[in-house]
Write an enzyme that holds these catalytic residues in place. Structure first.
Site, PDB file in Angstrom:
ATOM      1  N   GLU A  99     -34.023 -17.655 -30.966  1.00 36.85           N
ATOM      2  CA  GLU A  99     -33.310 -18.994 -31.568  1.00 36.85           C
ATOM      3  C   GLU A  99     -32.517 -19.713 -30.668  1.00 36.85           C
ATOM      4  O   GLU A  99     -31.635 -18.868 -30.268  1.00 36.85           O
ATOM      5  CB  GLU A  99     -33.083 -19.015 -32.913  1.00 36.85           C
ATOM      6  CG  GLU A  99     -33.920 -19.619 -34.007  1.00 36.85           C
ATOM      7  CD  GLU A  99     -33.853 -21.358 -34.201  1.00 36.85           C
ATOM      8  OE1 GLU A  99     -33.696 -21.722 -33.112  1.00 36.85           O
ATOM      9  OE2 GLU A  99     -34.162 -21.582 -35.410  1.00 36.85           O
ATOM     10  N   ASP A 100     -32.223 -20.831 -30.727  1.00 35.81           N
ATOM     11  CA  ASP A 100     -31.073 -21.597 -30.032  1.00 35.81           C
ATOM     12  C   ASP A 100     -29.807 -21.407 -30.839  1.00 35.81           C
ATOM     13  O   ASP A 100     -28.657 -20.808 -30.382  1.00 35.81           O
ATOM     14  CB  ASP A 100     -31.206 -23.038 -29.718  1.00 35.81           C
ATOM     15  CG  ASP A 100     -31.418 -23.965 -30.715  1.00 35.81           C
ATOM     16  OD1 ASP A 100     -31.725 -23.427 -31.893  1.00 35.81           O
ATOM     17  OD2 ASP A 100     -31.646 -25.179 -30.623  1.00 35.81           O
ATOM     18  N   ASP A 103     -27.782 -22.501 -37.806  1.00 41.86           N
ATOM     19  CA  ASP A 103     -26.703 -23.457 -38.410  1.00 41.86           C
ATOM     20  C   ASP A 103     -26.568 -23.334 -40.097  1.00 41.86           C
ATOM     21  O   ASP A 103     -25.966 -22.380 -40.483  1.00 41.86           O
ATOM     22  CB  ASP A 103     -27.085 -24.859 -37.807  1.00 41.86           C
ATOM     23  CG  ASP A 103     -26.215 -26.160 -38.364  1.00 41.86           C
ATOM     24  OD1 ASP A 103     -24.813 -25.869 -38.352  1.00 41.86           O
ATOM     25  OD2 ASP A 103     -26.700 -27.374 -38.417  1.00 41.86           O
ATOM     26  N   PHE A 152     -20.669 -30.126 -32.857  1.00 43.44           N
ATOM     27  CA  PHE A 152     -22.036 -30.543 -32.561  1.00 43.44           C
ATOM     28  C   PHE A 152     -22.438 -30.012 -30.964  1.00 43.44           C
ATOM     29  O   PHE A 152     -21.454 -30.594 -30.171  1.00 43.44           O
ATOM     30  CB  PHE A 152     -22.827 -31.933 -32.780  1.00 43.44           C
ATOM     31  CG  PHE A 152     -24.309 -31.612 -32.777  1.00 43.44           C
ATOM     32  CD1 PHE A 152     -25.015 -31.374 -33.819  1.00 43.44           C
ATOM     33  CD2 PHE A 152     -24.703 -32.568 -31.607  1.00 43.44           C
ATOM     34  CE1 PHE A 152     -26.367 -31.511 -33.494  1.00 43.44           C
ATOM     35  CE2 PHE A 152     -26.218 -32.639 -31.509  1.00 43.44           C
ATOM     36  CZ  PHE A 152     -26.817 -31.992 -32.295  1.00 43.44           C
ATOM     37  N   ARG A 165     -30.923 -31.117 -23.053  1.00 47.87           N
ATOM     38  CA  ARG A 165     -31.442 -29.736 -22.820  1.00 47.87           C
ATOM     39  C   ARG A 165     -31.208 -29.178 -21.591  1.00 47.87           C
ATOM     40  O   ARG A 165     -31.094 -28.169 -21.643  1.00 47.87           O
ATOM     41  CB  ARG A 165     -32.851 -29.694 -23.220  1.00 47.87           C
ATOM     42  CG  ARG A 165     -33.332 -29.918 -24.796  1.00 47.87           C
ATOM     43  CD  ARG A 165     -34.600 -29.570 -25.146  1.00 47.87           C
ATOM     44  NE  ARG A 165     -35.159 -30.221 -26.214  1.00 47.87           N
ATOM     45  CZ  ARG A 165     -35.004 -30.109 -27.607  1.00 47.87           C
ATOM     46  NH1 ARG A 165     -34.040 -29.010 -27.816  1.00 47.87           N
ATOM     47  NH2 ARG A 165     -35.299 -30.697 -28.483  1.00 47.87           N
TER      48      ARG A 165
HETATM   49  P1  IMP Z   1     -30.605 -24.948 -39.302  1.00 48.71           P
HETATM   50  O1  IMP Z   1     -31.924 -24.975 -40.065  1.00 48.71           O
HETATM   51  O2  IMP Z   1     -29.691 -25.713 -40.068  1.00 48.71           O
HETATM   52  O3  IMP Z   1     -30.099 -23.518 -39.306  1.00 48.71           O
HETATM   53  O4  IMP Z   1     -30.704 -25.518 -37.953  1.00 48.71           O
HETATM   54  C1  IMP Z   1     -31.424 -25.045 -36.993  1.00 48.71           C
HETATM   55  C2  IMP Z   1     -31.872 -26.168 -35.810  1.00 48.71           C
HETATM   56  O5  IMP Z   1     -30.824 -27.216 -35.980  1.00 48.71           O
HETATM   57  C3  IMP Z   1     -31.502 -25.488 -34.523  1.00 48.71           C
HETATM   58  O6  IMP Z   1     -32.741 -24.905 -34.145  1.00 48.71           O
HETATM   59  C4  IMP Z   1     -31.239 -26.727 -33.670  1.00 48.71           C
HETATM   60  O7  IMP Z   1     -32.509 -27.375 -33.031  1.00 48.71           O
HETATM   61  C5  IMP Z   1     -30.651 -27.764 -34.599  1.00 48.71           C
HETATM   62  N1  IMP Z   1     -29.212 -27.716 -34.579  1.00 48.71           N
HETATM   63  C6  IMP Z   1     -28.249 -27.181 -35.303  1.00 48.71           C
HETATM   64  N2  IMP Z   1     -26.973 -27.315 -34.949  1.00 48.71           N
HETATM   65  C7  IMP Z   1     -27.098 -27.913 -33.715  1.00 48.71           C
HETATM   66  C8  IMP Z   1     -26.027 -28.428 -32.741  1.00 48.71           C
HETATM   67  O8  IMP Z   1     -24.982 -28.118 -32.802  1.00 48.71           O
HETATM   68  N3  IMP Z   1     -26.617 -29.012 -31.563  1.00 48.71           N
HETATM   69  C9  IMP Z   1     -27.978 -28.888 -31.549  1.00 48.71           C
HETATM   70  N4  IMP Z   1     -28.831 -28.657 -32.251  1.00 48.71           N
HETATM   71  C10 IMP Z   1     -28.315 -28.024 -33.412  1.00 48.71           C
HETATM   72 MG    MG Z   2     -32.910 -29.457 -31.791  1.00 54.98          MG
END
Ligand code: IMP
Ligand code: MG
Length: 179
Positions: A99-100, A103, A152, A165
């Site tokens: 995963e990237d 969050d 962010f 990206r």
């Molecule tokens: P989560 O479900 O809240 O954990 O969010 C995960 C997804 O939200 C990641 O796979 C990202 O695509 C996006 N995301 C969360 N934080 C950021 C950020 O700081 N920059 C860009 N994308 C983010």
């Molecule tokens: Mg995204």
């Protein structure tokens, strides 16, 4: 470059490469003798995963899954949609989700729970970035390259509204760009 005026570097490409090599080595040791399937979580994981698999020195299979919990903005909707499922049968296999960023944790927890129902031998999560302060779901990544503050970020696969990206570094996007 003008399009970078709104960004400041948080993690340079050099630091990323160094850390990805360390994590790749660790994964190689941890999965020795196992049947590893690496699942790249698109789109954000594409660059990290491409670099990571080149640092894993053992046979593996690569698959892709596309999921999103975001609309086009910078806050999570909490809804996870699967746009493209894995193609491989993961029953009895060791699966590593790449995963990237973790969050709130909603995306990766939803994916992991869905895939656990397919009876893999194990599922672990490898994340480039972790924002521990923002966690809502009960999940931690097994491998994390960098824990970062609640800001962010874009670049190295991560987007804001599908842009940025392609940046080689992880950069902080000025709030004026998305608020
Ligand atoms: P989560 O479900 O809240 O954990 O969010 C995960 C997804 O939200 C990641 O796979 C990202 O695509 C996006 N995301 C969360 N934080 C950021 C950020 O700081 N920059 C860009 N994308 C983010
Ligand atoms: Mg995204």
């Amino acid at each position: 470059m003008a399009y970078l005026d709104e960004c400041t570097t948080l993690i340079s490409a050099e630091r990323i490469a160094e850390r990805v090599a360390q994590i790749g080595k660790q994964i190689t040791e941890d999965y020795a003798g196992k049947e590893l399937i690496v699942a790249c979580v698109l789109k954000g994981g594409f660059m990290f995963c491409a670099d990571l698999v080149r640092q894993i020195s053992m046979p593996l299979k690569l698959d892709f899954i596309s999921a999103s919990s975001y609309g086009s903005g910078s806050t999570s909707t909490g809804n996870v949609r699967i746009f493209k499922d894995l193609e491989m049968d993961i029953k009895g296999k060791d699966l590593l989700l790449v995963e990237d960023i973790v969050d709130s944790g909603t995306t990766i927890k939803t994916l992991r729970d869905m895939l656990l129902a397919r009876d893999p031998a194990s599922i672990k999560v490898c994340a480039l970035l972790d924002k521990p302060d923002r966690r809502k779901a009960d999940i931690e990544a097994d491998y994390v390259c960098f824990a970062i503050p609640d800001e962010f970020v874009v670049g190295y696969g991560l987007d804001y509204d599908s842009r940025y990206r392609n940046l080689p570094d992880v950069m902080v996007l000025a709030p004026s760009e998305y608020l």
